[in-house]
Motif scaffolding. Structure first.
Motif, PDB file in Angstrom:
ATOM      1  N   GLY A   3       8.565  -1.630  -7.370  1.00 27.05           N
ATOM      2  CA  GLY A   3       6.691  -2.973  -6.951  1.00 27.05           C
ATOM      3  C   GLY A   3       6.136  -2.559  -8.803  1.00 27.05           C
ATOM      4  N   ARG A   4       5.606  -3.370  -8.814  1.00 31.43           N
ATOM      5  CA  ARG A   4       4.228  -3.284 -10.130  1.00 31.43           C
ATOM      6  C   ARG A   4       3.077  -2.458  -9.642  1.00 31.43           C
ATOM      7  NH1 ARG A   4       4.641 -10.087 -12.171  1.00 31.43           N
ATOM      8  NH2 ARG A   4       6.639  -9.858 -12.217  1.00 31.43           N
ATOM      9  N   LEU A  61      -2.678  -2.447   1.474  1.00 31.30           N
ATOM     10  CA  LEU A  61      -1.464  -2.800   2.774  1.00 31.30           C
ATOM     11  C   LEU A  61      -1.122  -2.241   3.244  1.00 31.30           C
ATOM     12  CD1 LEU A  61      -0.823  -5.666   3.142  1.00 31.30           C
ATOM     13  CD2 LEU A  61       0.380  -5.362   1.262  1.00 31.30           C
ATOM     14  N   VAL A  62      -1.124  -2.845   4.142  1.00 28.01           N
ATOM     15  CA  VAL A  62      -0.689  -0.790   5.087  1.00 28.01           C
ATOM     16  C   VAL A  62       0.156  -1.403   5.767  1.00 28.01           C
ATOM     17  CG1 VAL A  62      -0.115   0.577   7.206  1.00 28.01           C
ATOM     18  CG2 VAL A  62      -2.183   0.270   5.425  1.00 28.01           C
ATOM     19  N   VAL A  63       1.690  -1.079   5.094  1.00 29.82           N
ATOM     20  CA  VAL A  63       3.428  -1.435   5.506  1.00 29.82           C
ATOM     21  C   VAL A  63       4.381  -0.595   6.289  1.00 29.82           C
ATOM     22  CG1 VAL A  63       5.542  -2.701   5.355  1.00 29.82           C
ATOM     23  CG2 VAL A  63       3.445  -3.037   3.738  1.00 29.82           C
ATOM     24  N   GLY A 108       4.470   6.055  -8.628  1.00 30.24           N
ATOM     25  CA  GLY A 108       3.737   5.052  -9.215  1.00 30.24           C
ATOM     26  C   GLY A 108       5.006   4.197  -9.646  1.00 30.24           C
ATOM     27  N   VAL A 109       4.738   3.385 -10.593  1.00 30.03           N
ATOM     28  CA  VAL A 109       5.724   2.053 -10.465  1.00 30.03           C
ATOM     29  C   VAL A 109       6.910   2.654 -11.307  1.00 30.03           C
ATOM     30  CG1 VAL A 109       6.367   0.215 -11.579  1.00 30.03           C
ATOM     31  CG2 VAL A 109       4.064   0.502 -11.296  1.00 30.03           C
ATOM     32  N   PRO A 158       3.662  -2.744  -4.671  1.00 32.56           N
ATOM     33  CA  PRO A 158       4.813  -2.098  -4.588  1.00 32.56           C
ATOM     34  C   PRO A 158       6.276  -2.441  -3.519  1.00 32.56           C
ATOM     35  CG  PRO A 158       2.994  -0.469  -3.156  1.00 32.56           C
ATOM     36  CD  PRO A 158       2.527  -2.115  -3.250  1.00 32.56           C
ATOM     37  N   TYR A 159       7.513  -1.966  -4.246  1.00 36.61           N
ATOM     38  CA  TYR A 159       8.114  -2.550  -3.577  1.00 36.61           C
ATOM     39  C   TYR A 159       9.277  -0.472  -3.016  1.00 36.61           C
ATOM     40  CZ  TYR A 159       7.181  -7.529  -2.522  1.00 36.61           C
ATOM     41  OH  TYR A 159       7.324  -8.713  -2.546  1.00 36.61           O
ATOM     42  N   PRO A 160       9.231   0.164  -2.549  1.00 34.54           N
ATOM     43  CA  PRO A 160       9.156   0.758  -2.380  1.00 34.54           C
ATOM     44  C   PRO A 160      10.261   1.005  -1.622  1.00 34.54           C
ATOM     45  CG  PRO A 160       7.265   1.140  -0.746  1.00 34.54           C
ATOM     46  CD  PRO A 160       7.053  -0.319  -1.603  1.00 34.54           C
ATOM     47  N   PHE A 161      11.617   1.922  -1.808  1.00 37.28           N
ATOM     48  CA  PHE A 161      13.106   1.546  -1.249  1.00 37.28           C
ATOM     49  C   PHE A 161      14.218   2.936  -1.323  1.00 37.28           C
ATOM     50  CE2 PHE A 161      17.714   0.204  -0.852  1.00 37.28           C
ATOM     51  CZ  PHE A 161      17.485  -0.753   0.016  1.00 37.28           C
ATOM     52  N   PRO A 162      13.977   2.765  -0.361  1.00 36.58           N
ATOM     53  CA  PRO A 162      15.106   4.321   0.299  1.00 36.58           C
ATOM     54  C   PRO A 162      16.397   4.880  -0.537  1.00 36.58           C
ATOM     55  CG  PRO A 162      14.620   3.433   2.435  1.00 36.58           C
ATOM     56  CD  PRO A 162      15.003   2.950   1.440  1.00 36.58           C
ATOM     57  N   ILE A 163      16.339   5.913  -0.996  1.00 38.08           N
ATOM     58  CA  ILE A 163      17.547   6.112  -2.099  1.00 38.08           C
ATOM     59  C   ILE A 163      18.145   7.672  -1.043  1.00 38.08           C
ATOM     60  CG2 ILE A 163      18.450   7.336  -4.251  1.00 38.08           C
ATOM     61  CD1 ILE A 163      16.787   4.356  -4.473  1.00 38.08           C
TER      62      ILE A 163
END
Length: 283
Positions: A169-170, A252-254, A209-210, A144-149
């Motif tokens: 992300g996917r 995976l933890v980021v 979710g995606v 996943p590619y979470p990004f702030p809005i």
């Protein structure tokens, strides 16, 4: 008769006369007896000596013959021993040559085995590296590619900052530990001493979710109303820092942190700098 008478003187004349017998003296008798004893003793001693000499001669002859026979056998055995020794030397030499050849072949096989092992190790390392690259590529593609809005609403009785997370992300992402802080400082001077700073933490645990966007989190404070005109004119800059963590389905933890700046001409937040991007351990 006459003839007999005539012949008698002739017969008497022809008959040899005997020497006159003389009686030996006592000395002659002693000498004679001594001579007889000496001859008897000599014959008694010489007979065994002669017999012993003949026996010794026969024994010496047999001894010499036996010694000659033994010497002949010894010479024959010595010749055979020399022949066998030569053959043993040749066999030992052949064995040494064969051993040297085997040692050389062994060293060559060791070198070949070492090269094969090195090649196998390199192949394994290359395969491991390829698998790692493939895993990383797959994880990057599927992560996943979470990004702030971030939005800023200056109009209204209380200016408001809203923060939400969108997943580009996917695979889904689980968002937790969202922290938002803003500060107001001199325009276009990043890192200068802020006039005002405020931190807000939101303990959330939501699955995004995606292509979806999480719920929005709002920050309202009267200080925004006080600096509203200065922010709108560009004399003061509004900085918002967002940090959050997320977890993928693969465990995976980021942890990420980034800065956004309100652009007073474009009337929107623009991306500033990446503060951190930490990869944590998998669950």
């Amino acid at each position: 008769m006459l003839l007999f008478l005539i012949a008698c003187p002739m017969i008497v004349e022809a008959t040899p006369s005997h020497p006159q017998y003389t009686k030996p003296s006592q000395t002659e008798k002693n000498n004679y007896e001594k001579q007889q004893c000496t001859d008897a003793l000599s014959s008694t001693i010489e007979a065994p000596l002669q017999q012993k000499s003949e026996a010794e001669s026969a024994s010496d002859y047999h001894t010499k013959c036996e010694k000659a026979r033994i010497d002949g056998k010894l010479v024959e055995f010595t010749g055979q021993l020399a022949l066998y020794t030569g053959l043993l030397f040749l066999a030992t030499l052949a064995l040494a040559v064969a051993t040297a050849f085997l040692v050389r072949v062994g060293f060559r096989q060791i070198k070949d085995a070492t090269r094969s092992i090195d090649a196998a190790v390199k192949s394994a390392q290359a395969a491991e590296k390829a698998a790692d690259v493939a895993e990383r590529a797959l994880s990057k593609l599927e992560n996943p590619y979470p990004f702030p809005i971030i939005d800023y609403f200056p109009d209204g009785p209380e200016p408001t900052i809203s923060v939400s997370i969108k997943n580009y992300g996917r695979s889904p992402a689980t968002i937790d530990k969202l922290s938002v802080s803003f500060r107001i400082s001199t325009a276009n001077v990043y890192g200068s001493r802020p006039d005002f700073a405020l931190d807000k933490k939101f303990m959330t645990y939501s699955v995004v979710g995606v292509g979806e966007t999480s719920e929005a989190f709002y920050i309202r404070d009267k200080i925004l109303a006080q600096y509203k005109a200065l922010i709108a004119s560009g004399k003061k800059s509004l900085y918002v820092e967002v940090s959050f963590g997320f977890k993928s389905l693969m465990g995976l933890v980021v942890r990420q942190g980034m800065t956004f700046i309100w652009h007073w001409r474009f009337k929107r937040f623009v991306y500033g700098v990446q503060l951190w991007d930490e990869l944590g351990p998998k669950d």
